[in-house]
Design a protein around this motif. Structure first.
Motif: not given
Ligand SMILES: NC(=O)c1ccc[n+]([C@@H]2O[C@H](COP(=O)([O-])OP(=O)(O)OC[C@H]3O[C@@H](n4cnc5c(N)ncnc54)[C@H](O)[C@@H]3O)[C@@H](O)[C@H]2O)c1
Lengths: 286, 93
Positions: A55-82
């Motif tokens: 929201r802050t990025a949008q408010l301050l005009g720092a947000r390009p007009d493209i679809p947002e990337g997907e966010l996955v939250i994880s507890a494990s470094a193993a999920d860095c695979r790929g």
């Protein structure tokens, strides 16, 4: 992002001030992120913190007009695979970083670039303790990463071309410009800035000026954008103290020994913007 | 459950006065309703998000999409106009 380049896949370690900020930068550029946080409480609040930064990025005009990337939250470094690139943005402590990067190394392929966002620890010092030292380099994103277009890029003596090229592709996708500097404690920006903030805090400690007056003078006479003590609050005073300790231990420069006032603020939980109070007060969490 | 917006008696004067009070507390400066908060550099752009959250919580409005832009927060007048527009839209919804 250029049409020919595939979207890079990014993992970020640590959902603190910087991990959240870098994740936001990536998401607004359409880059998907796996955000790994080891502390359960921090992890539970991570998505909300990223949302607020979006929201802050949008408010301050720092947000390009493209679809947002997907966010996955994880507890494990193993999920860095790929991931093509893994950015480590955990607590400023050498042993913790080596341990975390070693875990990541075991999870990812040999062609994944590992990036440390350390403020002050030399890249070579971390690389020599890793199984694939050629995969590590430093990229020093500043806070907020989505507003500051320039990053400090640190190539260690063993950093390989492949890692460097992957990171350059990522920086292009994120619309950031890298300035390459040599390795060493604090590189350029922390070496200069953190010592200066320590001096500014010492002036306040000695009772010669208020924090407001120090910042006003630095802003209005010397053109500093936010003032050193407002900057300390934005960085997080705990992280600043950790970074000053790294600098002091590795350079012997007494000017980098964290001053009493900074140490007292950390002991009192006055960590800056992230805790709601530092040299100034903030609405909590902003 | 009662409609949270139904008992609001928002007036331009009331909204502006509340915003000026908040700004005085947070920036230790008095602000004219048409002065650009960010132009002088004495209010940081990072403070803008604090303003957004304050406006949302105080006036029970949600600011999203194209409304979430700095121009709506530059002056007390701009914020007041936004609050009244959103509150009215809410009440007629
Ligand atoms: N704060 C700044 O402005 C700034 C700017 C540039 C660089 N840096 C550097 O970035 C790094 C992060 O700083 P910060 O300010 O975000 O710190 P922070 O304390 O806000 O966040 C660090 C996070 O890492 C998590 N963490 C610790 N070990 C972990 C592990 N093994 N795996 C996953 N998560 C783990 C912690 O729980 C915490 O949430 C530090 O190296 C710092 O020096 C900070």
């Amino acid at each position: 992002m250029s049409k020919e380049e595939p979207t890079p896949r990014l993992a970020v370690l640590g959902a603190g001030v910087m991990g959240t900020s870098i994740t936001t930068l990536a998401l607004i550029h359409g880059v998907p992120v796996v955000l790994v946080e080891s502390d359960p409480e921090k992890r539970a609040g991570a998505r909300a913190r990223v949302e607020r930064e979006l929201r802050t990025a949008q408010l301050l005009g720092a947000r390009p007009d493209i679809p947002e990337g997907e966010l996955v939250i994880s507890a494990s470094a193993a999920d860095c695979r790929g991931a093509d690139v893994v950015i480590e943005a955990i607590t400023e402590e050498s042993g913790l970083k080596v341990k975390a990067l070693t875990e990541v190394d075991a999870a990812v392929g040999a062609d994944t670039a590992l990036v440390t966002n350390t403020s002050s620890i030399p890249v070579d010092e971390l690389a020599e303790a890793l199984p694939h030292p050629g995969n590590l380099l430093g990229v020093h994103f500043m806070n907020p990463s989505y507003l500051i277009r320039t990053v400090e890029v640190i190539r260690g003596s063993r950093t390989g071309e492949r890692a460097l090229a992957s990171v350059e592709r990522l920086l292009t996708a994120l619309g950031r410009r890298g300035v390459r500097v040599g390795d060493g404690p604090g590189f350029v920006t922390s070496r200069v800035l953190h010592r200066m903030i320590n001096d500014a805090a010492r002036v306040v400690q000695e009772g010669r000026a208020t924090a407001e007056d120090v910042d006003t003078l630095m802003q209005e006479c010397l053109g500093h954008r936010t003032g050193p003590l407002r900057t300390a609050d934005l960085i997080g005073i705990d992280n600043l103290v950790d970074s000053l300790k790294v600098l002091h231990e590795r350079t012997g420069d007494e000017g980098c020994r964290p001053c009493e006032l900074l140490l007292r603020k950390v002991a009192d939980g006055e960590l800056g913007r992230k805790s709601g109070r530092g040299f100034y007060t903030y609405a909590v969490g902003l | 459950m009662s409609n949270p917006t139904a008992d609001r008696q928002l007036t331009a004067e009331g909204v502006a006065a509340e915003l000026q009070k908040f700004l005085r507390e947070r920036t230790k400066t008095d602000w004219e309703p048409d002065t650009d908060l960010f132009a002088s550099g004495s209010v940081s752009s990072m403070f803008a998000m604090e303003l957004v959250v304050h406006v949302e919580q105080t006036f029970k409005v949600a600011i999203a999409g194209p409304d979430l832009k700095i121009d709506n927060f530059r002056t007390v007048n701009a914020m007041t106009a936004l609050v009244l527009r959103l509150a009215r839209a809410d009440d007629t919804a």
